[in-house]
Design a protein around this motif. Structure first.
Motif, PDB file in Angstrom:
ATOM      1  N   SER A  37      33.849  21.635  43.145  1.00  0.00           N
ATOM      2  CA  SER A  37      33.972  20.723  43.934  1.00  0.00           C
ATOM      3  C   SER A  37      35.506  20.528  44.906  1.00  0.00           C
ATOM      4  N   ILE A  38      36.188  21.146  44.318  1.00  0.00           N
ATOM      5  CA  ILE A  38      37.804  21.583  44.730  1.00  0.00           C
ATOM      6  C   ILE A  38      37.576  22.550  45.985  1.00  0.00           C
ATOM      7  N   GLU A  39      36.834  23.916  45.775  1.00  0.00           N
ATOM      8  CA  GLU A  39      36.515  24.598  46.745  1.00  0.00           C
ATOM      9  C   GLU A  39      36.197  24.000  48.142  1.00  0.00           C
ATOM     10  N   ALA A  40      34.576  22.938  47.374  1.00  0.00           N
ATOM     11  CA  ALA A  40      34.035  22.023  48.641  1.00  0.00           C
ATOM     12  C   ALA A  40      34.780  21.227  49.803  1.00  0.00           C
ATOM     13  N   GLU A  41      35.827  20.329  48.335  1.00  0.00           N
ATOM     14  CA  GLU A  41      36.441  19.707  49.586  1.00  0.00           C
ATOM     15  C   GLU A  41      37.932  20.257  50.046  1.00  0.00           C
ATOM     16  N   LEU A  42      37.676  21.559  49.994  1.00  0.00           N
ATOM     17  CA  LEU A  42      38.628  22.381  50.606  1.00  0.00           C
ATOM     18  C   LEU A  42      38.603  22.720  51.714  1.00  0.00           C
ATOM     19  N   GLU A  43      37.004  23.008  51.837  1.00  0.00           N
ATOM     20  CA  GLU A  43      35.860  23.264  53.767  1.00  0.00           C
ATOM     21  C   GLU A  43      36.277  21.983  54.289  1.00  0.00           C
ATOM     22  N   LYS A  44      35.909  21.212  53.475  1.00  0.00           N
ATOM     23  CA  LYS A  44      35.235  20.036  54.357  1.00  0.00           C
ATOM     24  C   LYS A  44      36.916  19.549  54.739  1.00  0.00           C
ATOM     25  N   ARG A  45      37.728  18.840  53.988  1.00  0.00           N
ATOM     26  CA  ARG A  45      39.000  18.505  54.882  1.00  0.00           C
ATOM     27  C   ARG A  45      39.848  19.447  55.898  1.00  0.00           C
ATOM     28  N   ALA A  46      39.285  20.500  55.560  1.00  0.00           N
ATOM     29  CA  ALA A  46      40.076  21.023  56.165  1.00  0.00           C
ATOM     30  C   ALA A  46      39.167  21.511  57.764  1.00  0.00           C
ATOM     31  N   ALA A  47      37.279  21.328  57.855  1.00  0.00           N
ATOM     32  CA  ALA A  47      37.620  21.071  59.002  1.00  0.00           C
ATOM     33  C   ALA A  47      37.163  20.518  59.793  1.00  0.00           C
ATOM     34  N   LYS A  48      37.971  19.210  58.921  1.00  0.00           N
ATOM     35  CA  LYS A  48      38.132  17.400  59.796  1.00  0.00           C
ATOM     36  C   LYS A  48      39.522  18.206  60.130  1.00  0.00           C
ATOM     37  N   LEU A  49      40.648  18.858  59.489  1.00  0.00           N
ATOM     38  CA  LEU A  49      42.164  19.040  60.506  1.00  0.00           C
ATOM     39  C   LEU A  49      41.546  19.966  61.314  1.00  0.00           C
ATOM     40  N   LEU A  50      40.662  21.193  61.061  1.00  0.00           N
ATOM     41  CA  LEU A  50      40.335  22.106  62.361  1.00  0.00           C
ATOM     42  C   LEU A  50      40.151  20.779  63.736  1.00  0.00           C
ATOM     43  N   THR A  51      38.808  20.455  63.546  1.00  0.00           N
ATOM     44  CA  THR A  51      38.499  19.659  64.481  1.00  0.00           C
ATOM     45  C   THR A  51      39.780  19.328  65.655  1.00  0.00           C
ATOM     46  N   LYS A  52      40.526  18.396  64.440  1.00  0.00           N
ATOM     47  CA  LYS A  52      41.779  17.108  64.592  1.00  0.00           C
ATOM     48  C   LYS A  52      43.028  18.485  65.573  1.00  0.00           C
ATOM     49  N   VAL A  53      42.879  19.406  65.256  1.00  0.00           N
ATOM     50  CA  VAL A  53      43.782  20.664  66.369  1.00  0.00           C
ATOM     51  C   VAL A  53      43.351  21.255  67.652  1.00  0.00           C
ATOM     52  N   ASN A  54      41.841  21.229  67.740  1.00  0.00           N
ATOM     53  CA  ASN A  54      41.124  21.271  68.783  1.00  0.00           C
ATOM     54  C   ASN A  54      41.254  20.583  69.506  1.00  0.00           C
ATOM     55  N   LYS A  55      41.181  19.372  69.239  1.00  0.00           N
ATOM     56  CA  LYS A  55      41.134  18.134  70.032  1.00  0.00           C
ATOM     57  C   LYS A  55      42.935  18.027  71.409  1.00  0.00           C
ATOM     58  N   LEU A  56      43.495  18.664  70.914  1.00  0.00           N
ATOM     59  CA  LEU A  56      45.368  18.601  70.896  1.00  0.00           C
ATOM     60  C   LEU A  56      45.689  19.136  72.344  1.00  0.00           C
TER      61      LEU A  56
ATOM     62  N   TYR B 116      46.600  29.264  51.850  1.00  0.00           N
ATOM     63  CA  TYR B 116      46.378  30.092  52.700  1.00  0.00           C
ATOM     64  C   TYR B 116      46.336  29.085  53.436  1.00  0.00           C
ATOM     65  N   VAL B 117      44.849  28.796  53.750  1.00  0.00           N
ATOM     66  CA  VAL B 117      43.891  27.571  54.643  1.00  0.00           C
ATOM     67  C   VAL B 117      44.872  26.638  55.336  1.00  0.00           C
ATOM     68  N   LEU B 118      45.678  25.658  54.433  1.00  0.00           N
ATOM     69  CA  LEU B 118      45.499  25.157  55.175  1.00  0.00           C
ATOM     70  C   LEU B 118      47.565  24.866  55.493  1.00  0.00           C
ATOM     71  N   GLY B 119      48.149  26.305  55.214  1.00  0.00           N
ATOM     72  CA  GLY B 119      49.546  26.918  55.935  1.00  0.00           C
ATOM     73  C   GLY B 119      48.808  27.123  57.084  1.00  0.00           C
ATOM     74  N   ASP B 120      47.880  27.368  57.609  1.00  0.00           N
ATOM     75  CA  ASP B 120      46.991  28.099  58.434  1.00  0.00           C
ATOM     76  C   ASP B 120      47.138  27.521  59.796  1.00  0.00           C
ATOM     77  N   ILE B 121      46.236  26.092  59.448  1.00  0.00           N
ATOM     78  CA  ILE B 121      45.936  25.089  59.898  1.00  0.00           C
ATOM     79  C   ILE B 121      47.346  23.952  60.626  1.00  0.00           C
ATOM     80  N   ILE B 122      48.783  24.384  59.602  1.00  0.00           N
ATOM     81  CA  ILE B 122      49.968  24.280  60.290  1.00  0.00           C
ATOM     82  C   ILE B 122      50.293  24.607  61.413  1.00  0.00           C
ATOM     83  N   ASP B 123      49.823  26.065  61.141  1.00  0.00           N
ATOM     84  CA  ASP B 123      50.738  27.301  62.486  1.00  0.00           C
ATOM     85  C   ASP B 123      49.507  27.110  63.578  1.00  0.00           C
ATOM     86  N   GLU B 124      48.974  27.014  63.509  1.00  0.00           N
ATOM     87  CA  GLU B 124      47.346  26.188  64.480  1.00  0.00           C
ATOM     88  C   GLU B 124      48.585  25.271  65.236  1.00  0.00           C
TER      89      GLU B 124
END
Length: 84
Positions: free
Chosen positions: A65-84, A13-21
């Motif tokens: 650790s997987i949950e923490a990595e998901l949060e960290k990597r998703a936040a990185k991707l969202l910052t890239k999306v917001n810069k578009l 869901y998280v990564l799907g929402d990022i792709i959708d956004e």
């Protein structure tokens, strides 16, 4: 600890929402948008592979650790999306 099924759903869901956004905010900058989508797919594959790993000694710490990595990597991707 959340169930493995719910962790997989969260990743999806998280990564799907990022792709959708990323695709919704497509403003003519298709090259960067495609790069972000590809990166999100790579992150998805990495995290699912880690969830499916069978040779884990401490499962609780592993999934945390997987949950923490998901949060960290998703936040990185969202910052890239917001810069578009």
């Amino acid at each position: 600890m959340a169930s493995i099924k719910n962790l997989k759903k969260d990743i999806n869901y998280v990564l799907g929402d990022i792709i959708d956004e990323c695709l919704v905010t497509l403003t003519g900058d298709t090259k960067n948008s495609e790069a972000i989508v590809e990166e999100a797919i790579v992150v998805f594959d990495d995290l699912i592979a880690k969830v499916n790993a069978k040779d884990v000694e401490n499962k609780k710490a592993h999934f945390k650790s997987i949950e923490a990595e998901l949060e960290k990597r998703a936040a990185k991707l969202l910052t890239k999306v917001n810069k578009l």
